[in-house]
Write an enzyme that holds these catalytic residues in place. Sequence first.
Site, PDB file in Angstrom:
ATOM      1  CG  PHE A 106      -0.377   0.547   2.463  1.00 11.88           C
ATOM      2  CD1 PHE A 106       0.395  -0.233   3.293  1.00 11.88           C
ATOM      3  CD2 PHE A 106      -0.591   1.872   2.811  1.00 11.88           C
ATOM      4  CE1 PHE A 106       0.935   0.276   4.457  1.00 11.88           C
ATOM      5  CE2 PHE A 106      -0.039   2.397   3.977  1.00 11.88           C
ATOM      6  CZ  PHE A 106       0.724   1.599   4.802  1.00 11.88           C
ATOM      7  CE  LYS A 107       5.160   1.474   4.762  1.00 12.16           C
ATOM      8  NZ  LYS A 107       4.637   0.140   5.067  1.00 12.16           N
TER       9      LYS A 107
END
Length: 432
Positions: A106-107
């Site tokens: 998700f980063k």
Amino acid sequence: MQYYSLNRRSPNVSFKEAAVMGQAPDKGLYFPESLPQVEPDLIHYIETLPEAEIAFRVIRPYVGAAIPEEILFDIVSQTVNFPFPLQPVTDTIASLELFHGPTLAFKDVGARFMSRCLEYFLKDQRKEVTVLVATSGDTGGAVASGFYGVEGVNVVILYPKGRVSPVQEQQLTAMGKNITALEVAGSFDDCQRMVKQAFTDADIHARRFLTSANSINVARWLPQQFYYFFAYKQWKEKAIVPVVVVPSGNFGNICAGLLARATGLPLGHFIAACNANDVVPSFLQTEHWQPQKAVATLSNAMDVGDPSNFVRILELFDQQFLKLKEHLSAVSISDADTIATISRVYRETSYTLDPHGAVAYKALEDYQQAHPGSRGLILETAHPVKFPDAVKKATGTEVEIPASLLELMLQPKHTVEMPPDYAAFKEYLMHR
Ligand SMILES: *Cc1c(COP(=O)(O)O)cnc(C)c1O
């Protein structure tokens, strides 16, 4: 929008200054001076709006005049140009898959948004900027991918030799160009210490313009709100607000979710799902903040012993412990339960969780036991292929490798070897 330092000993700054500096001079984290309320229209029509439009309308008040609207729209369009599906797993649990970006975790969203903002802010500047980042795994890959090819920015990533997974290492080292990976013969703590020391070193500041790309930067923190709007867009039964479970380490992601809710997004109770690193679960029980040395677990991106974004969560609830506890709970899930959950969910539903998602899933199941009739969603923060050993152990099957990753695994590795020693790192930064 202006930002103040949570240590309150630095002047307020614009979004631009906050994003370029990362941290306030007094070492505090920046926090928005006011909380812009979400436009009722956005909530009402959310199902009809494209992701880029939603993201633009969410982030615009936080950026203010710092970036012209057309450029900001381009930036968010490039930031969210991959899918964020909400997959039903059972009748009462859905999984928001945040791993369809370039580094499969998700980063990517935060790193892509931040890199493009910095590119815009620095384009007229003569000086080159050096982004320094220490990584224990996922952050470095997302930052490398987000900044790859960005003009005027050099990225230097420090990672502990032999302690990141093969996929993670490849994501750090196969890039080249403006991305340099330093393979430090030490631990993640050594990497972090070296980076911190560089930020306080006047010799280096005289020579290079340094900034940090860790999750305390507002340009990485704030765009994480998008996920929660995308989840709400896809949530079918709007009459029943979902419980939201976030696998948490440094508490940036969940803090963005709580901010989204505080500004008007209709979401239910929040649960921070932690692994054995249980500083926040203990705090919510005892009101006593006791940082620990991080312990290694299967969900390694959450192995954090002193979560730095938690101060922002406290600020969001006006430093009132009881108010905080009403809206947020936190639990600690063991590695044994993580594996058992991956295994059981795979058997019962054929859905493959990664260890981070499994921690959240177990936390949601436990909550639903105590609150019958509740429905919820988990944030699935990494692709299971990033943790092939744990997933294979739990499910007995290999995870299929996405084509993008197969290609990446064939690229040559470029690293600079470095002892875990500040003098050597300084030498590198001064003379490279
Ligand atoms: C970074 C990370 C987390 C933790 O997010 P925080 O914002 O630090 O709480 C969870 N899962 C994965 C896969 C991550 O990379």
